[in-house]
Design a protein around this motif. Structure first.
Motif, PDB file in Angstrom:
ATOM      1  N   ARG A   7      -9.228  -6.462   9.319  1.00 36.07           N
ATOM      2  CA  ARG A   7      -9.056  -6.794   7.899  1.00 36.07           C
ATOM      3  C   ARG A   7      -8.517  -5.595   7.130  1.00 36.07           C
ATOM      4  O   ARG A   7      -8.700  -4.448   7.526  1.00 36.07           O
ATOM      5  CB  ARG A   7     -10.373  -7.319   7.286  1.00 36.07           C
ATOM      6  CG  ARG A   7     -11.472  -6.305   7.179  1.00 36.07           C
ATOM      7  CD  ARG A   7     -12.797  -6.906   6.699  1.00 36.07           C
ATOM      8  NE  ARG A   7     -13.881  -6.355   7.464  1.00 36.07           N
ATOM      9  CZ  ARG A   7     -14.442  -5.174   7.210  1.00 36.07           C
ATOM     10  NH1 ARG A   7     -14.028  -4.431   6.209  1.00 36.07           N
ATOM     11  NH2 ARG A   7     -15.416  -4.714   7.965  1.00 36.07           N
ATOM     12  N   ASP A   8      -7.842  -5.854   6.040  1.00 34.46           N
ATOM     13  CA  ASP A   8      -7.239  -4.845   5.155  1.00 34.46           C
ATOM     14  C   ASP A   8      -6.419  -3.810   5.919  1.00 34.46           C
ATOM     15  O   ASP A   8      -6.525  -2.603   5.672  1.00 34.46           O
ATOM     16  CB  ASP A   8      -8.314  -4.096   4.336  1.00 34.46           C
ATOM     17  CG  ASP A   8      -9.248  -5.041   3.615  1.00 34.46           C
ATOM     18  OD1 ASP A   8      -8.772  -6.114   3.218  1.00 34.46           O
ATOM     19  OD2 ASP A   8     -10.447  -4.723   3.480  1.00 34.46           O
ATOM     20  N   SER A   9      -5.613  -4.286   6.871  1.00 33.11           N
ATOM     21  CA  SER A   9      -4.732  -3.414   7.667  1.00 33.11           C
ATOM     22  C   SER A   9      -5.473  -2.465   8.603  1.00 33.11           C
ATOM     23  O   SER A   9      -4.871  -1.602   9.221  1.00 33.11           O
ATOM     24  CB  SER A   9      -3.815  -2.566   6.781  1.00 33.11           C
ATOM     25  OG  SER A   9      -2.996  -3.378   6.015  1.00 33.11           O
ATOM     26  N   SER A  37       0.834  -1.206   0.000  1.00 36.67           N
ATOM     27  CA  SER A  37       0.000   0.000   0.000  1.00 36.67           C
ATOM     28  C   SER A  37       0.868   1.255   0.000  1.00 36.67           C
ATOM     29  O   SER A  37       0.370   2.365  -0.030  1.00 36.67           O
ATOM     30  CB  SER A  37      -0.916   0.000   1.215  1.00 36.67           C
ATOM     31  OG  SER A  37      -0.143   0.005   2.388  1.00 36.67           O
TER      32      SER A  37
END
Ligand SMILES: Nc1ncnc2c1ncn2[C@@H]1O[C@H](COP(=O)(O)OP(=O)(O)OP(=O)(O)O)[C@@H](O)[C@H]1O
Ligand SMILES: [Mg+2]
Length: 385
Positions: A377-379, A275
């Motif tokens: 979830r998702d960092s 990311s």
């Protein structure tokens, strides 16, 4: 004003990258100050210019300084210094020097942060580049706000009232000297400044933290942990700089094996920090020292990019309406379930990751609601209230 903080494991190239970034920005006509928190004078060595605790001109638009906590304590905080000396004398410790006082835990961190505050308020520069200590100390430095906040709230505010009362009797009444009013005022002033620095450093429009790493497994692991902790304390990492990449193709088995290892580690870095924007810098054959060597490095590193841009657009924290309740999410990359704990105490969320603990203040509208669901979830850590 922009503040760029460079940190990473020991020896990865923080000082060199901070210096090269300064050269790049100064060349664009941006008034830049590079500040080193390292007492070992490595910024002076890197730039080949003698620096001290005052900004010294290196190039047109580029000044540099090396922090000296001892100087700061003696000159800016004379009242506190004198009080500490008196206090230690009463306890039988004579001939104490500022040098020794600055060895108290936390003092170096405190003065580094105060310097950021001073430079920010003076507005003498367009950008402040901080050559920070290695990750572990950097995190201690950045989590310092909580420690000082704790002292202030639990000790000084309560004590101030009772000490005022005690002083009306007599100073000789007590075995230890009571701090005079101006000492309290000075301490309160420091606290006030700390609150402001915290606001400055956690404002992603002003401050970007940049992790410098080398394509080595141990370095990657440490950086990954540092990334989690930095996010926990609300600091925004906006890019990753991979330094000392082996570039030349060579035919010997030795070089080929190093090359292969670096390539696979670079792929790993790009995957782990997917990311994030990843910049790379090759290992150069000369000792990376002096302006002549740093100038080409500053061009290689950022290529066509502007070091002042903020490279990561993620949101650190958000609250949204969700059905009858609310959805709260906080960016906490690489969270390991077994090392993570969460407690809510009214309007305060206490997040513990390994040895690090952080109090997150919930918005007013969530303070009397309790957590219904927690998910990772998702960092992001997602909480439903
Ligand atoms: N791309 C590079 N190519 C060759 N040498 C480099 C490169 N980057 C850094 N170096 C050299 O590596 C050494 C360590 O670099 P530097 O002092 O910048 O690291 P640091 O992360 O600031 O270290 P410390 O943790 O001790 O503060 C220095 O001798 C520097 O000249
Ligand atoms: Mg250094």
């Amino acid at each position: 004003m922009r503040i760029l903080i460079y940190t990473g494991k020991g020896g990865v190239g923080k000082t060199s990258i901070a210096a090269a970034t300064g050269i790049k920005l100064a060349g664009k006509g941006i008034k830049t100050l590079v500040v080193s928190t390292d007492l070992a004078h490595s910024l002076s060595d890197s730039l080949g210019v003698d620096l001290n605790y005052q900004p010294t001109t290196i190039l047109k638009n580029l000044d540099g300084m090396e922090l000296n906590p001892q100087h700061q304590l003696e000159n800016h905080w004379a009242q506190i210094y004198q009080y500490l000396v008196d206090l230690l004398k009463m306890m039988g410790i004579k001939d104490i020097f500022a040098e020794e006082l600055t060895m108290f835990p936390g003092v170096e961190e405190l003065f580094s942060l105060l310097e950021i505050h001073e430079q920010f308020k003076k507005k003498g520069y367009d950008v402040l580049i901080m050559d920070f200590p290695p990750t572990a100390s950097a995190i201690r430095l950045l989590s310092f706000f909580d420690i000082i906040g704790w002292y202030m709230e639990k000790f000084f505010k309560i004590k101030k009232k009772s000490i005022k009362f005690l002083r009306t009797f007599s100073n000789s009444f007590m075995e230890l000297p009571l701090p005079e009013e101006d000492v309290f005022t000075a301490i309160e002033e420091i606290y006030q400044k700390m609150e402001e620095v915290k606001g400055i450093l956690t404002n992603p429009e002003i401050t970007s933290v940049r992790l410098v790493l080398n394509p080595e497994e141990m370095v990657i692991n440490e950086s990954q942990r540092a990334y989690t902790y930095l996010s926990l304390y609300g600091f925004k990492v906006d890019c990753i700089i991979v330094n000392k990449l082996f570039l030349p193709e060579a035919n010997s088995d030795f070089y080929n094996r190093i090359l292969a290892r670096q390539r696979s580690n670079l792929t790993r870095i790009e995957k782990i920090f997917s990311s994030q924007r990843v910049f790379t810098l090759p290992l150069i054959c000369e000792e990376l020292k002096g302006l002549d060597n740093l100038k080409p490095v500053s061009r290689l590193l950022y290529q066509q990019e502007d070091p002042l841009d903020s490279f990561f657009g993620g949101i650190p924290l958000a609250v949204e309406k969700e059905g009858d309740g609310y959805h709260y999410r906080v960016y906490l990359p690489f969270l390991q379930r077994d090392k993570f704990r969460l407690h809510q105490k009214g309007g305060i969320l206490i997040v513990t990751i390994g040895d690090y603990k952080q109090k997150l203040h919930l918005p007013q509208l969530l303070s009397n609601k309790s957590i219904k669901k927690a998910q990772y979830r998702d960092s992001y850590l997602h909480l439903s209230f």
